[in-house]
Design an enzyme around this catalytic site. Sequence first.
Site, PDB file in Angstrom:
ATOM      1  CG  ASN A   1       4.793   2.380  12.108  1.00 50.55           C
ATOM      2  OD1 ASN A   1       5.839   2.251  11.476  1.00 50.55           O
ATOM      3  ND2 ASN A   1       3.613   2.529  11.537  1.00 50.55           N
TER       4      ASN A   1
ATOM      5  NE  ARG B   1       3.197  -0.450   9.975  1.00 51.79           N
ATOM      6  CZ  ARG B   1       2.014  -0.515  10.551  1.00 51.79           C
ATOM      7  NH1 ARG B   1       1.869  -1.150  11.694  1.00 51.79           N
ATOM      8  NH2 ARG B   1       0.976   0.069   9.989  1.00 51.79           N
TER       9      ARG B   1
END
Lengths: 789, 337
Positions: free
Chosen positions: A46, A28
């Site tokens: 996620n 990320r």
Amino acid sequence: MISLPIPRHRRIGVEILVRGIVQGVGFRPFIYNLACRFGISGTVTNTGDGVVIRAMARSDRLEMFVDALEHHPPPLARIVAIEQRPLTVPLPEGSFTILESTAGIAATTAIPPDIAICNDCRRELLDPGDRRYRYPFINCTNCGPRFTIVEAIPYDRPKTSMKVFPMCPECLQEYRDPGNRRFHAQPNACPVCGPRLFWHGRDGKMIACDDPITAAAAALQQGKIVALRGLGGFHLAVDATSPSTVATLRQRKDRPDKPLAVMLSDINTAEAHFQINDEERRLLLSPEHPIVLLRPRRQGRLAAGLAPGIDVIGIMLPYTPLHCLLFAEKPCPPALVMTSGNVSGAPICIANEDALQRLATIADYFLLHDREIVTRVDDSVCRVINGRSRLLRRARGYVPAPLTVPWPLPPTLGCGGGLKSTFCLGRDRSAVLSQHIGDLFNLEALTFYTESIRHLQRVFEITPEIVACDLHPDYLSTRYAEELSLPLYRIQHHHAHAVAVMAEHGISDPVLAIIMDGTGFGPDGTIWGGEFLRADLTSSTRLGRLSPLPLPGGDRAAIEPWRMAIAALYRLFGEDAFSPALLPPALAQIPADQRQAIVAMIRSSFNTPLTSSCGRLFDAVASLLGIRQYMSYEGQAAMELEALAAGSASSTWKNELLAAQSAALPRALVTEHEKMEICSEKFVKMIVHALHKGENPGKIALNFHFQLIRSITELTQRLVDQTGIHRVVLAGGCMQNRLLLEGLLHVFRHHELEVYTGEAVPLNDGAISLGQTIIGGLQHVSRDSHESD
Amino acid sequence: MADKCILLDHGSGGLASQELISSLFVKHLDNPTLRGLEDSAVLERPAGRLAFTTDSYVVDPIFFPGGDIGMLAVHGTINDLAMRGAQPLCLSLGLILEEGMALDDLERIVVSIAACCRDSGVPVVTGDTKVVPRGKGDKIFINTSGIGVLADGIDISSKNAREGDVILLSGTMGDHGITIMTRRAGISMQGRLESDTRPLHRLVQRLLEGLPGGVRTLRDPTRGGVATTLNEIAANSGLGVELREEFLPVRPQVRAACELLGLEPLYLANEGKLLAVVSADQAETALRIMRETDEGAEAAIIGRMVGGKAGRVVITTPLGGMRMVTPLHGEPLPRIC
Ligand SMILES: [Fe+3]
Ligand SMILES: [Mg+2]
Ligand SMILES: [Zn+2]
Ligand SMILES: [Zn+2]
């Protein structure tokens, strides 16, 4: 990848789903930085399916963005698929944000494996200007402990053994900053807030010192044995350049011959002492940092006695900051034995108190720390054969990353084998193969096994609905399976070996499986081990085998090779076998009454099952050649036989093998008629005759390998002709023999066959649980579908 | 006796049977109850509770160093009674003979049975003989049942073992099993191997008298050996068993034969040994009492009952390894891959 039919350079919105190992690997923040670079606005999060990116930007920018994420992902990420679809609702312009994870992400993402220290951290570690200078617990999103510190899911600091170390403001800031390398690095720590080292004597008492690492380096230099708490458990470390120190360690550990793994300070030291090819170098330096079996150079300075009788030594490079700091100390020897910190057959110690108590008879000093090891993980071991890495022990760095298979599986537990045990949890299209657990007859290994099954079930949220185990009734893994009161599937050992390889390569169609193995219980009640199977995912048929030999004394014969030699000789020659004219000198040294006793047992079939084992054939040959008559660890005689043969092999041995292949096969090593058998005794006959002609044992050993390869090839070709199956699977413990596997692969290249072997999945019994999971799971599915018909 | 072999007629119930009974069984096993040859023995009712057991004996070879099948049949049933703390009173003897068995062999066995009965003070009070055609049996099968009497308050059971209790073995392991096994394998060993078959009821009485209330469990580790019996004790008591390898008594010649044959002394049958679980504070006394007797001269403390490992038997090696001692499914099977 779907390409979008859109005019160029218009501002568009797209949703991108990235599947694979993309969580817990700094994905990320990587996306965040990438988005900032390309001026993309949107979000990343996620989810249970993978990482979802919602992005708005000019189409050309978006293309570059996707290209970059596909081709230059973070080092630990493994992208399996990228799916895109247009966004229907436009996103707000401007920023790019990392959203909180959605619930239920554990199933597919779970926990990443433990990863060796990265180059950035290594640089900071040795940089006097860095705030983590010489801090042995430095890590970042790209490296450090993961699986070993996780207590529960989701993978978040409060659910790891780092929970007792609240982050200092500086660490916390790094942790929260998406632009930082330590963004959401759960084990993030520094000297102010994180774990510490301690230095203890063998009496268990702490020894005051300025720097435990300096103290440890000095102790190692003085030839002391240091028990060192590492990532997945304790190591026992000694100077690998000192023969007397190595001898002391062996004596205190009661481990007379078993090879010891060595850690070298860096790749240059490794190159200086060992012959290293490209793949081996890649493995040594890979994020997993496994132990790699390497061939020593003649001029190496390592102690003799690290791997007596064997032509390879297990080598690894420093993989924790602690290792790096230790080797950076001037007095520290450039090579350290790093063997598992355990006592006789037990799993490695992971807790300080346990180690202090149980290793006190072995270690002189203890280098401890206070970051608890939640899950025990041994060092992984691999060997490059035919240019490809083969995992012999799959553990640190690889576990618990799931293997992806092409078949949807019901929630299944595969319980594994007996000695090199693992277990496996399957569900949908993934199979989580556990770390190496060991011999379940050891109480602590059995406890480790049952606790690990519970732990992995929890962290992957898999509740098995069916269970698969071996046919062997006395494996403790079988007993465990029987106690679960779930639908139980008993899977033949060598079928499981075959399907493990099929799973790794995603093969659904039937194969010819050539399993050269030690022992596995057969459905006919005899002991199998050198098998030619027609195998598919749910069934197997035995098409051929090594001709069976008596196994006098059962497992005793597996640790006393002379028994196998006597058995084969007696089969061939009867009582004449013991005439001075026939009996090889190595066996003449065995007392006559013991030889006679073995013969009596064979005659009365007392505790003498028949076995088609390939491992025992290797043992018989090793015995005849006088390599050894008693073993101190599993597989010793076969490994020494391989080493002896390899020592006689020229650099062009594969050509010689091919040349030998074209000559006629000596009198029916492959039995004629419809019986598809390789005649085990014939090898023994060949060797007895060669010994009498005074041939050199090394040459004989190599020739044995050649003839075995020829016989296997010959029988395989007949079975290919008979069945029309051109897909061949090679597996079983004996395939860890480099000459055998490389030779077979070389010869098969000329046979227009598709050949598959275990690479990421061990060739040995570490793979059994995976095979069981697939076979049991799919048998259950087909049974269910039949019932509903 | 004119006939040299057992004939089918010997089991007919006719004259041949009667001749066999009087010339063999009554002659050697004679006692007032048996002498009547009635359909059942009538016994005086003893004070206390009764223990009643039965066991059948099939063994190849029927004669072996240290004993024969007849001795096993008498001792086995006496010992089964003793293992509940009972004083054996009397036995029944049922024989199934194979046509063609040598009469001399049968007589040898009956003489041996008679001697055992005399030595142990436990008579055979009723019996039966049948003959099966050649090939339908294996020379001789024996069944013995036994009645014993228990004094009030005695409660010996494998359920009674408690955490912390100490486990004693009354002598060396595996002597009987290895004696039979070497014969079957057809090997002869240096150093004498012989069966340990012997009655244990006197040893048990000494223990019960010497350790009032302290004896929890008594078991004779026959088939399946010490390993199997301890697993049963562990399962029945809901506790674990911890053994110390270096404390286990094994004769060197037994160990050597085991190594040669690939067998484990722990799994070999014993016919004259008992396992006793006693309270920890009485363990030393128990050991002393055992060692004062002939049958317990080589007794040893071999381990203890532990909590937290219900049903598990674990053996600790001198190097600190802990190995599981599990019951086997059948014959030992190789498992080294
Ligand atoms: Fe195997
Ligand atoms: Mg009995
Ligand atoms: Zn790092
Ligand atoms: Zn900090």
